[in-house]
Scaffold this active site. Sequence first.
Site, PDB file in Angstrom:
ATOM      1  N   ILE A 128       0.827  -1.206   0.000  1.00 39.64           N
ATOM      2  CA  ILE A 128       0.000   0.000   0.000  1.00 39.64           C
ATOM      3  C   ILE A 128       0.862   1.257   0.000  1.00 39.64           C
ATOM      4  O   ILE A 128       0.688   2.171  -0.819  1.00 39.64           O
ATOM      5  CB  ILE A 128      -0.933   0.004   1.228  1.00 39.64           C
ATOM      6  N   TYR A 129       1.798   1.291   0.914  1.00 39.44           N
ATOM      7  CA  TYR A 129       2.654   2.471   1.111  1.00 39.44           C
ATOM      8  C   TYR A 129       3.458   2.813  -0.154  1.00 39.44           C
ATOM      9  O   TYR A 129       3.560   3.989  -0.533  1.00 39.44           O
ATOM     10  CB  TYR A 129       3.590   2.137   2.271  1.00 39.44           C
ATOM     11  N   GLY A 130       4.002   1.808  -0.818  1.00 39.12           N
ATOM     12  CA  GLY A 130       4.830   2.037  -2.004  1.00 39.12           C
ATOM     13  C   GLY A 130       4.081   2.760  -3.113  1.00 39.12           C
ATOM     14  O   GLY A 130       4.499   3.826  -3.572  1.00 39.12           O
TER      15      GLY A 130
ATOM     16  N   LEU B  18       1.356   4.509  -2.958  1.00 40.38           N
ATOM     17  CA  LEU B  18       0.919   5.846  -2.549  1.00 40.38           C
ATOM     18  C   LEU B  18       2.077   6.837  -2.587  1.00 40.38           C
ATOM     19  O   LEU B  18       1.919   7.967  -3.052  1.00 40.38           O
ATOM     20  CB  LEU B  18       0.302   5.804  -1.142  1.00 40.38           C
ATOM     21  N   LYS B  19       3.249   6.427  -2.112  1.00 40.96           N
ATOM     22  CA  LYS B  19       4.392   7.341  -2.133  1.00 40.96           C
ATOM     23  C   LYS B  19       4.864   7.579  -3.570  1.00 40.96           C
ATOM     24  O   LYS B  19       5.352   8.661  -3.896  1.00 40.96           O
ATOM     25  CB  LYS B  19       5.526   6.791  -1.271  1.00 40.96           C
TER      26      LYS B  19
END
Length: 254
Positions: free
Chosen positions: A181-183, A185-186
């Site tokens: 998820i984080y990847g 989005l960033k």
Amino acid sequence: MVSLLSAIVTADHPVDDYRLVAKSRDFTGKVVLVTGSSSGIGAGIAKLFALMGANVTVTARTTDKLRSVARECKKLSPYRLKPLEVTADLTKSSDLKRVIDETVKTYGKLDVLVNNAGIRTTPTQITHSNLMADWDRLYALDLRAVLEMTHEAAPHLLKTNGTVINISAMGGIAPATFNLIYGPLKSAVNMLTRVLALQLGPMGVRVNTVNPGATQVTEKLDPPVIWEKTRSFVPMKRLGQPLDVGFRHHKNRS
Ligand SMILES: *[C@@H]1O[C@H](CO)[C@@H](O)[C@H](O)[C@H]1NC(C)=O
Ligand SMILES: *[C@@H]1O[C@H](CO)[C@@H](O)[C@H](O)[C@H]1NC(C)=O
Ligand SMILES: *[C@@H]1O[C@H](CO)[C@@H](O)[C@H](O)[C@H]1NC(C)=O
């Protein structure tokens, strides 16, 4: 080809330009808003700007921690400036607008917006049962709030030839199994920054992203094994610190 190269190598600026760069470390008279500044990287950035003379707005969801960061900022400020503290949940438009409004009401302007607020999930697999709920929660703060914050701040930044700095992450550049998820989005933050730089650059507003690698944002590293492993991948064999992020971004101004 040779002459072109030597022209580039010998190119230099008048000494006044060097003086301007040295002076760019002095933020006296500037107004800086740092989101997610009650701890970690955001707190480090707020303290560094305070030390460099800026009037700072700190904002986060929790009032107590915000208060203690504000106290530290005041101690570091060469003018003993007390930061404006705004408790806000940036996933709520009304809260987000209040942060900008109170900043401009208090200081009369905005020079630097640091979009730092964000949350990380614990490692997530594609089969994870709460996958979409986790996505929505991160999306609201790590991506949507960054765009909305910039949208609301843009009119003020255009008046001051201001700057936007997004704190993204290496996770937005290099894929990692735990960053489902984080990847992404960033990665979107990075592209948004570049598009915004194209839109706002010609009007005098610089937009940049800092992509920190593994950064120690809490005193206790949890779980220790993962952090030990992460540390071993870093060429300097140590984790990044909030001050490293503040300093790097600052160097990028010149
Ligand atoms: C900080 O803000 C206050 C309130 O607007 C203002 O009086 C003061 O001059 C500012 N100081 C600096 C150093 O910018
Ligand atoms: C920073 O990243 C966000 C996306 O998270 C984007 O909306 C924002 O526009 C970017 N840059 C600027 C100017 O804010
Ligand atoms: C912003 O930059 C423009 C172009 O360099 C300059 O004319 C203007 O005075 C600047 N405005 C402020 C508020 O610094």
